[in-house]
Write an enzyme that holds these catalytic residues in place. Sequence first.
Site, mmCIF file in Angstrom:
data_model
loop_
_atom_site.group_PDB
_atom_site.id
_atom_site.type_symbol
_atom_site.label_atom_id
_atom_site.label_comp_id
_atom_site.label_asym_id
_atom_site.label_seq_id
_atom_site.Cartn_x
_atom_site.Cartn_y
_atom_site.Cartn_z
ATOM 1 N N GLU A 70 -8.034 0.834 15.799
ATOM 2 C CA GLU A 70 -6.825 0.530 15.054
ATOM 3 C C GLU A 70 -5.880 -0.282 15.942
ATOM 4 O O GLU A 70 -5.597 0.109 17.074
ATOM 5 C CB GLU A 70 -6.151 1.828 14.601
ATOM 6 C CG GLU A 70 -4.752 1.686 14.031
ATOM 7 C CD GLU A 70 -4.654 0.728 12.861
ATOM 8 O OE1 GLU A 70 -3.767 -0.147 12.898
ATOM 9 O OE2 GLU A 70 -5.477 0.854 11.931
ATOM 10 N N ARG A 129 10.405 -3.821 -4.838
ATOM 11 C CA ARG A 129 9.856 -2.470 -4.837
ATOM 12 C C ARG A 129 10.802 -1.530 -4.100
ATOM 13 O O ARG A 129 11.415 -1.903 -3.097
ATOM 14 C CB ARG A 129 8.479 -2.455 -4.169
ATOM 15 C CG ARG A 129 7.472 -3.350 -4.859
ATOM 16 C CD ARG A 129 6.189 -3.499 -4.069
ATOM 17 N NE ARG A 129 5.493 -2.233 -3.937
ATOM 18 C CZ ARG A 129 4.315 -2.115 -3.292
ATOM 19 N NH1 ARG A 129 3.768 -3.162 -2.728
ATOM 20 N NH2 ARG A 129 3.715 -0.948 -3.217
#
Length: 452
Positions: A45, A230
């Site tokens: 990651e 949003r």
Amino acid sequence: MSSITREDPLAPKPLNLAVIGGGFAGLALTIGLLPYPNIKTTIYESAPAFAEIGVGVAFGPNAVRAMGMISPGILDGFKKHLTGNDAGYPDLKDVWASFRYGMNWTEEGEGEEKKRKYGDLITHLRGTRGALGSMLEEAGINTRSCIHRARFLNELVKLIPEGTAKFGKRLVDFEELGEGGVKLKFADGEIVVADAVVGCDGIKSTTRDIMFGKEGKSVKPNFTGEYAYRALVPVDIAVETLGDELAKNCQLYVGHQGYIMSYPVEHGKFINIAACRKKGDFEWDHENWIIPSTTEDMVKDFEGWGRNIIELISRFETKDKWGFYDMSHEEKYYRGRICLIGDSAHASTPHIGAGAGMAFEDAYILSNLLGTSKDARVWEKAFKCFDEIRRQRTQNIIKASKKAGMANSFQGEGIGSDMDRLRLDIKARYRWVWDFDLEASLVEAKMMLLNL
């Protein structure tokens, strides 16, 4: 007296799989491979820790079923935080969304004028029935299953064994080795050799860029001509503005050149709202996909819409504008021992609420194909089968989502603002997504693998 444990030299060495990215797709795939001790999975990651951007996300019945098929632990974690329509409205328990008019207008047709009034109901889209509907009911899960992205990610992380993930690992290149395996190079200088690689690094996938770049190809996200404002709004503000029923249950307000969707998350503490706009040939001329905006811009964009919806938008604490991109293309999802799943292969717009769920369908199919392969040389064949089974469905999801966004904005071909045609389209557009037989798809993939 101490004892010495020696490895059995005749014992088969574990197969090493490198998973690039620790989002929904990467974590679900890793969890799906846990029952197979012959496979050692490592998640690489790039961020310093697992994290999700965004707010609420919805999963259809097909995705919820896939979660449980990968691991009961995923479904248990999902159930901890999922939020459906409010329990005070039992007749809406199996409703995915209530479609309503987002504005007043007069529709002309067949010699008469039809008055359309903001807030009036167009149709309730109810959930799937049959065996899948029974499964959801037995599990205590509503048709409308929404969750905060970060909460769900945390539940998935709990299922990952310690030491499985390495952080701060930004992939910069890889090379397939002649003797088998893949050599990966990371920005911090580390070099790792794995038997195969699965790119789960999202719509801006580095794995995808490298994979196609080595063939002189460029497969990039496409801007769809749409964007959205949003936000999460506290439920008391939403109730004050919209009223109890509209605030606490999923609503989708359709209108000219856009639509607004709202639904509860965090067990009803907040209402997730996405106000979407589609303006003809609008171009996104920004390097970033999320840019700052203002209350004035938002209100102007929805001029003419229902008064209280405009008021709610004006009370957004966040002012960001999100550009919509997808991954519509015709290329295969694998090359040799490199494979792409989730958004890295087929990111979709959110108009049918199916994009995120595809990551769990992908993870179910691929984990089973890889897990039952005893030799890394078979994995390339497994990737080929995965591609042939998953590419058509996931690319069709992208196309269907585009069409749904157009229809919700009164721009659907052959639909426009004809409400009778829109109702038929709404009822038809979700069924093939929800009622998909994932187990049969896996059987087909396994038979394909046996015959290669």
